[in-house]
Design an enzyme around this catalytic site. Structure first.
Site, PDB file in Angstrom:
ATOM      1  N   PHE A 140     -52.982  33.666  48.929  1.00 58.28           N
ATOM      2  CA  PHE A 140     -53.560  34.026  50.359  1.00 58.28           C
ATOM      3  C   PHE A 140     -53.373  32.785  51.118  1.00 58.28           C
ATOM      4  O   PHE A 140     -54.220  31.778  50.815  1.00 58.28           O
ATOM      5  CB  PHE A 140     -54.724  34.846  50.312  1.00 58.28           C
ATOM      6  CG  PHE A 140     -54.999  35.245  51.678  1.00 58.28           C
ATOM      7  CD1 PHE A 140     -54.510  36.543  52.233  1.00 58.28           C
ATOM      8  CD2 PHE A 140     -55.847  34.550  52.712  1.00 58.28           C
ATOM      9  CE1 PHE A 140     -55.115  37.018  53.672  1.00 58.28           C
ATOM     10  CE2 PHE A 140     -56.152  34.955  53.991  1.00 58.28           C
ATOM     11  CZ  PHE A 140     -55.557  36.127  54.377  1.00 58.28           C
ATOM     12  N   ASP A 227     -53.534  24.140  49.068  1.00 56.73           N
ATOM     13  CA  ASP A 227     -54.342  24.910  50.310  1.00 56.73           C
ATOM     14  C   ASP A 227     -55.895  24.900  49.638  1.00 56.73           C
ATOM     15  O   ASP A 227     -56.001  25.488  48.623  1.00 56.73           O
ATOM     16  CB  ASP A 227     -53.976  26.233  50.341  1.00 56.73           C
ATOM     17  CG  ASP A 227     -54.708  26.914  51.303  1.00 56.73           C
ATOM     18  OD1 ASP A 227     -56.012  26.788  51.549  1.00 56.73           O
ATOM     19  OD2 ASP A 227     -54.210  28.052  51.830  1.00 56.73           O
ATOM     20  N   LYS A 256     -62.622  26.494  56.644  1.00 56.62           N
ATOM     21  CA  LYS A 256     -64.086  27.191  56.135  1.00 56.62           C
ATOM     22  C   LYS A 256     -65.299  26.327  56.208  1.00 56.62           C
ATOM     23  O   LYS A 256     -65.873  26.261  56.838  1.00 56.62           O
ATOM     24  CB  LYS A 256     -63.466  28.034  54.619  1.00 56.62           C
ATOM     25  CG  LYS A 256     -62.646  29.094  54.605  1.00 56.62           C
ATOM     26  CD  LYS A 256     -62.756  29.781  53.299  1.00 56.62           C
ATOM     27  CE  LYS A 256     -61.911  31.293  53.692  1.00 56.62           C
ATOM     28  NZ  LYS A 256     -62.437  31.997  54.286  1.00 56.62           N
TER      29      LYS A 256
HETATM   30  C1  LIG Z   1     -56.883  29.839  50.599  1.00 50.98           C
HETATM   31  C2  LIG Z   1     -56.945  30.346  51.904  1.00 50.98           C
HETATM   32  N1  LIG Z   1     -56.103  29.827  52.844  1.00 50.98           N
HETATM   33  C3  LIG Z   1     -56.206  30.166  53.992  1.00 50.98           C
HETATM   34  C4  LIG Z   1     -56.913  31.072  54.739  1.00 50.98           C
HETATM   35  C5  LIG Z   1     -56.727  31.437  56.101  1.00 50.98           C
HETATM   36  O1  LIG Z   1     -58.045  31.005  56.753  1.00 50.98           O
HETATM   37  P1  LIG Z   1     -58.441  31.676  58.193  1.00 50.98           P
HETATM   38  O2  LIG Z   1     -59.162  32.748  57.988  1.00 50.98           O
HETATM   39  O3  LIG Z   1     -59.434  30.510  58.700  1.00 50.98           O
HETATM   40  O4  LIG Z   1     -57.157  31.582  59.015  1.00 50.98           O
HETATM   41  C6  LIG Z   1     -58.008  31.537  53.772  1.00 50.98           C
HETATM   42  C7  LIG Z   1     -58.953  32.754  54.267  1.00 50.98           C
HETATM   43  O5  LIG Z   1     -59.516  33.564  53.514  1.00 50.98           O
HETATM   44  C8  LIG Z   1     -57.773  31.208  52.362  1.00 50.98           C
HETATM   45  O6  LIG Z   1     -58.903  31.645  51.737  1.00 50.98           O
END
Ligand SMILES: Cc1ncc(COP(=O)(O)O)c(C=O)c1O
Length: 404
Positions: A140, A227, A256
Site C-alpha cells: 500500500f 516506504d 505519518k
Molecule cells: C506504507 C504507506 N505508504 C503510504 C501511505 C499513504 O499515506 P497518506 O495517507 O498520508 O497519503 C500509507 C497510508 O496508510 C502507508 O501506510
C-alpha cells in the site's frame, strides 16, 4: 488509509461530507497521552494513534507549547524563500538515517509520488526511456493515481483504471522473483517496498531479504526505495525499520509519525538519488511549511530526549509477548507478529467487526487486510496501558472466535 468498511452499517450520515469512509458513530473531542474522549464523555485507550501518526500521543506537554510558539511566529511562507526549519529538520533526518538530503511534502502518498518521480528521472538520466519499478503484492503506497497503481490491492484500484504503467509486481520475501525480473527486464530502475507492509496486514520484509535487495540494487544500478511512511520514526524501536537489517536505502519516503499529527511528508535521499531532481522538476505549495517543520523537529527531539526508541522496542516486545501468551493457543489465531509497536494479530477469518466492538469496549485499534488486527499505539504508551490493551482486546477475540 483504508476505510473500516465492515463498520459501514453503523455510520451516521454526514450529508455535506463525501462518503469515502465507513466511519464508526464516534466523534472524538479531545485527548491526553494515550487516552481519547468523545463528545458524550466516553473514554478510549488509543491503540491506533490515528493510524501510526500520533507518535507522542495527544496534547503532549512538550510538543504543544512548541507548536503554540510556532503559531505566533509563522505558519506558512512559500518555497520562494529559504525556510531555516527545513534545513534543521533535513539535517536531523540525515543524521539519524545516514542519508544526505530531504525534500518535504504533506503526506505519505506525496512522499511516494516524489520517490517514483526520482526513480523515473534516474532512469531517463541514464538513457532508459520507459523506466519500470518493481513493486509488491499486498503493498500500500497511497491513493493518488500513481501510488494506487503501485499498490498491490485490487480493491484500492477498482474503478480507477487505466492505471499508471511502468510497474512490475513481485511477491514479498522471494529474491528469486527479483532475479527473474532482472534477467528479463532491462528497463528496471528501482525496487519500491514498505519495509514492513502496514495496510497489507503487518507483513515484514525479512532481514536477509532486505540485505539481498540491497546487493541486487548495487549490482544492477537500481535505486532501493523503502516506504517507511508507516513503520518509520521509531515505531519498531529504531528510527527506521530497515536499520534492523543494517542496510541503507537510496530513497526513503516518510510521513505519518514524523509530525505527531501535523500533516507532513518527506523523501530522504542517499548519494545516488540526491541530485536526480533539480530546480523546476518538483514542488508543492504547502510542503516544508514552518509549522509542519517545527512539528517534525520537535517530534524527533522529544523522541530522542525521552528515550522513546528503546521504550518502543521494550514495551512493544512486552505487548507482543502478552498477546502471544493470551492468544497463541487459540484455534483461529494464526499469528502474532510485528516489530516494536507495529503489531498484527492475524486471525483465520475476516474480523472487521472487532473494530466497532473494541471501540464499544473503550479501545481504538484497526483491522487491515480483512483478518489482521493492527495495534500501532503512540510510542509513549506505558507498560500498564499496554497491559490494558491486552485485557480489553483478548476477551473480545475469544468471544468473536467462539461465535463465528
Ligand atoms: C506504507 C504507506 N505508504 C503510504 C501511505 C499513504 O499515506 P497518506 O495517507 O498520508 O497519503 C500509507 C497510508 O496508510 C502507508 O501506510
Amino acid at each position: 488509509m483504508n476505510a473500516p468498511d465492515t463498520a459501514k452499517t453503523l455510520a451516521r450520515p454526514m450529508p455535506h461530507v463525501l462518503n469515502t469512509y465507513g466511519r464508526l458513530p464516534i466523534a472524538l473531542s479531545h485527548g491526553r497521552g494515550c487516552w481519547l474522549w468523545d463528545t458524550e464523555g466516553r473514554k478510549y485507550l488509543d491503540g491506533l494513534a490515528g493510524i501510526a501518526v500520533n507518535t507522542l500521543g495527544h496534547a503532549h506537554p512538550k510538543l504543544v507549547p512548541a507548536l503554540q510558539d510556532q503559531l505566533t511566529k509563522l505558519i506558512h511562507t512559500s518555497n520562494y524563500y529559504e525556510i531555516p526549519l527545513q534545513e534543521q529538520l533535513a539535517a536531523k533526518l540525515c543524521e539519524i538515517s545516514g542519508l544526505d538530503g530531504a525534500f518535504f511534502c504533506n503526506s505519505g502518498l506525496e512522499a511516494n509520488e516524489a520517490a517514483l518521480k526520482i526513480a523515473r528521472k534516474f532512469g531517463h538520466d541514464k538513457g532508459i526511456d520507459r523506466p519500470e519499478v518493481i513493486v509488491y503484492e499486498r503493498a500500500f503506497h497511497g491513493r493518488s493515481i500513481a501510488t494506487l497503481s503501485a499498490t498491490g490491492n485490487p480493491k484500492v484500484q477498482a474503478g480507477f483504471g487505466p492505471l499508471v504503467e511502468g510497474f512490475v509486481r513481485v511477491p514479498l520475501n522471494d529474491l528469486s522473483a527479483i532475479e527473474a525480473v532482472a534477467h528479463s527486464n532491462p528497463n528496471v530502475v528501482a525496487i519500491f517496498l514498505e519495509t514492513i507492509q502496514g495496510e497489507g496486514g503487518v507483513n515484514p520484509a525479512r532481514t536477509e531479504y532486505l540485505q539481498g535487495l540491497r546487493a541486487l540494487c548495487d549490482q544492477h544500478d537500481w535505486l532501493l526505495m523503502l516506504d517507511e511512511v508507516q513503520c518509520g520514526i521509531g515505531r519498531t524501536g529504531k528510527w527506521f525499520a530497515h536499520q534492523w537489517a543494517g542496510i541503507q536505502p537510496d530513497v526513503m519516503p516518510l510521513a505519518k509519525g514524523l509530525g505527531s499529527g501535523v500533516p507532513i511528508g518527506a523523501v530522504v535521499c542517499g548519494p545516488r538519488a540526491l541530485n536526480v531532481l533539480g530546480p523546476g522538476n518538483h514542488g508543492t505549495t504547502f510542503g516544508g511549511n514552518p509549522l509542519a517543520m517545527r512539528a517534525g523537529v520537535e517530534t524527533l527531539r522529544i523522541v530522542e530526549e525521552d528515550g522513546l526508541l528503546d521504550h518502543a522496542a521494550a514495551v512493544g516486545e512486552a505487548l507482543q509477548a502478552a498477546l502471544r501468551h493470551e492468544l497463541s493457543a487459540l484455534t483461529g489465531v494464526k499469528e502474532v507478529r510485528g516489530a516494536g509497536l507495529m503489531i498484527g494479530v492475524e486471525l483465520d477469518r475476516p474480523c472487521g467487526v472487532l473494530l466497532g466492538r473494541a471501540a464499544e469496549a473503550g479501545l481504538m485499534i484497526s483491522v487491515t487486510a480483512d483478518r489482521v488486527i493492527r495495534i500501532v499505539p503512540p510510542l509513549i504508551i506505558s507498560y500498564e496501558e499496554a497491559a490494558q490493551i491486552v485485557a480489553i482486546l483478548c476477551p473480545l477475540i475469544h468471544a468473536f472466535l467462539a461465535e463465528t
